[in-house]
Design a protein around this motif. Structure first.
Motif, short mmCIF file in Angstrom:
data_model
loop_
_atom_site.label_atom_id
_atom_site.label_comp_id
_atom_site.label_asym_id
_atom_site.label_seq_id
_atom_site.Cartn_x
_atom_site.Cartn_y
_atom_site.Cartn_z
N SER A 1 -5.39 -39.69 42.95
CA SER A 1 -6.17 -39.96 44.17
C SER A 1 -6.58 -41.42 44.33
CB SER A 1 -7.41 -39.06 44.22
OG SER A 1 -7.02 -37.76 44.59
N HIS B 1 -13.66 -38.24 54.67
CA HIS B 1 -13.55 -36.84 54.23
C HIS B 1 -14.47 -35.92 55.04
CE1 HIS B 1 -11.03 -37.91 50.78
NE2 HIS B 1 -11.80 -38.97 50.67
N SER C 1 -19.32 -34.17 54.59
CA SER C 1 -18.07 -34.44 53.89
C SER C 1 -17.64 -33.21 53.11
CB SER C 1 -18.23 -35.62 52.93
OG SER C 1 -19.03 -35.27 51.80
N TYR D 1 -14.36 -33.18 50.37
CA TYR D 1 -13.23 -33.98 49.88
C TYR D 1 -11.89 -33.38 50.32
CZ TYR D 1 -10.35 -36.53 46.49
OH TYR D 1 -9.41 -37.32 45.89
N ASP E 1 -21.38 -32.92 49.09
CA ASP E 1 -19.98 -32.76 49.51
C ASP E 1 -19.58 -31.30 49.38
OD1 ASP E 1 -17.26 -34.55 49.82
OD2 ASP E 1 -16.91 -32.73 48.65
N TRP F 1 -20.19 -41.39 51.11
CA TRP F 1 -18.84 -41.86 51.38
C TRP F 1 -18.82 -43.05 52.32
CZ3 TRP F 1 -14.68 -40.53 48.74
CH2 TRP F 1 -14.63 -39.29 48.10
#
Length: 398
Positions: free
Chosen positions: A68, A116, A155, A157, A300, A309
């Motif tokens: 990632s 995200h 968010s 991910y 998240d 983020w």
């Protein structure tokens, strides 16, 4: 101590020593570390073994899967296009990709995807890695899919889907795949060894990652991450998929990047140094600052932990503190990592080939390198930030 090769300013000998210690202890098999300050390398080191059989040493231009950390490279492509006025971060994705503007996604902005927060953390329909290699199917499915929450409000991910969405936007705007754009507009001008899609004749440089035994260790069976990374089923195929020619050649903007620390640090040092690296200016200072704009700040929905983020990088928070209060950081499954400190005009990157379970943002290897770096900076500050004696070459055992 273990053999470490490369170049470094003597201020950062402690960082070099930490890499040697990590390799000697077995925490790392082979790895590279790079630090750029004011757009120039002050440390570029590597050591250990290229392969688990220990038949070959890691060399200067060797690379490996960075998972990632690919998202950092992908985000850099978007920020570059935004700086040129070709993409608007506050424009709807559907402005560039009309088919995307259905099913409640009309208000999904480019910045929501980078942060995200688009509400599309995975595909609703089952998908395979072979589908991702072909590009069209995953993109068409996302165009039809409804978001799982109101875009921009939280968010969650987007482990794989972020790359498909951003990659399609870049393709619609430039007529080029994201991997080709990265090569021609960022990595190429900087001479940076980082790739999304690597030509077969270069595969001999790719160190095969040593995969995780269980990437879900300690997580409950109903943890959202199991679904997100289970489609496609990484937990079944394991990370050895990165050994295959198909993976290495495919353009997978969210997780298929191949690089070493010098490549990651060189590209992201643009953000640290106001858009210029190695004497090459590619962005404006204002365009670089956009990377650090907060997009969401809360729990998240994929990780179930607090996350603040920016534009695809994590920003410092009480839960994830950083010695760079105005900086940003992110990393890949198993270890790869980059930290950007605009106050120091510094980018730090670490790329290993031995994957470790990294539930926290800082596994012990990352943390030891970051601590050694900032200890070196603190010592230099105490000495009036002396010149450090310049770069020194070391080719041998410490």
């Amino acid at each position: 101590m273990h053999e470490i090769f490369g170049t470094w300013d003597e201020r950062f000998e402690g960082v070099r020593d930490v890499l040697a210690e990590n390799i000697a202890s077995g925490a790392d098999l082979g790895a590279s570390v790079a630090i750029f300050m004011e757009g120039e390398p002050v440390l570029d080191v590597w050591g250990g073994c290229f392969d688990i059989e220990r038949r070959r040493l890691w060399d200067r231009d060797d690379v490996t899967a960075v998972w990632s950390s690919s998202k950092n490279l992908t985000a850099m492509c978007v920020l570059l296009l935004a700086d040129r006025g070709e993409i608007g971060l506050d424009e709807p994705v559907a402005w560039y990709w009309p088919e995307f503007g259905q099913g409640g996604k009309e208000g999904v902005l480019v910045r929501h995807v980078l942060g995200h927060a688009a509400g599309l953390p995975t595909w609703d329909e089952e998908i395979t890695f072979e589908d991702l290699y072909g590009w069209e199917k995953p993109v068409e499915l996302l165009a039809r899919q409804r978001p799982r929450w109101k875009p921009g409000t939280a968010s969650g991910y987007h482990a794989y889907t972020q790359g498909s969405i951003i990659g399609e936007v870049v393709r619609r705007v430039t007529g080029r795949s994201l991997g080709r754009f990265l090569a021609e507009e960022l990595a190429g001008p900087l001479g940076a060894p980082c790739y999304i899609g690597l030509a077969p004749e270069e595969h001999h440089r790719v160190s095969p990652v040593i995969p995780l035994d269980d990437m879900f260790s300690g997580r409950p069976v109903d943890h959202p991450l199991r679904e997100i990374i289970g489609n496609p089923p990484m937990h079944q195929e394991t990370h050895t998929i990165a050994w295959t020619p198909a993976w290495r050649q495919a353009e997978l903007p969210a997780m298929g990047g191949i690089a070493n620390a010098r490549g990651l640090a060189a590209v992201q040092s643009l953000l640290a140094n106001g858009g210029e690296t190695l004497g090459v200016r590619l962005m404006s200072e204002a365009g670089c600052r956009r990377a650090f704009e907060e997009q969401t700040n809360g729990v998240d929905r994929t990780f179930l932990t607090p996350a603040r983020w920016g534009m695809s990088w994590l920003l410092p928070s009480p839960e994830l503190p950083l010695p760079a209060p105005r900086g940003a950081f992110f990393g890949g499954s198993g270890g790869s990592f980059c930290l950007i400190d605009p106050d120091r005009r510094m980018a730090l990157a670490y790329v290993p080939n031995r994957m470790r379970e990294t539930r926290s943002a800082m596994d012990p290897r990352r943390l030891s390198i970051v601590r050694a770096t900032y200890a070196a900076l603190a010592a230099a500050d105490g000495d009036g930030r002396g010149d450090g004696g310049g770069m020194r070459q070391r080719l041998g055992s410490l």
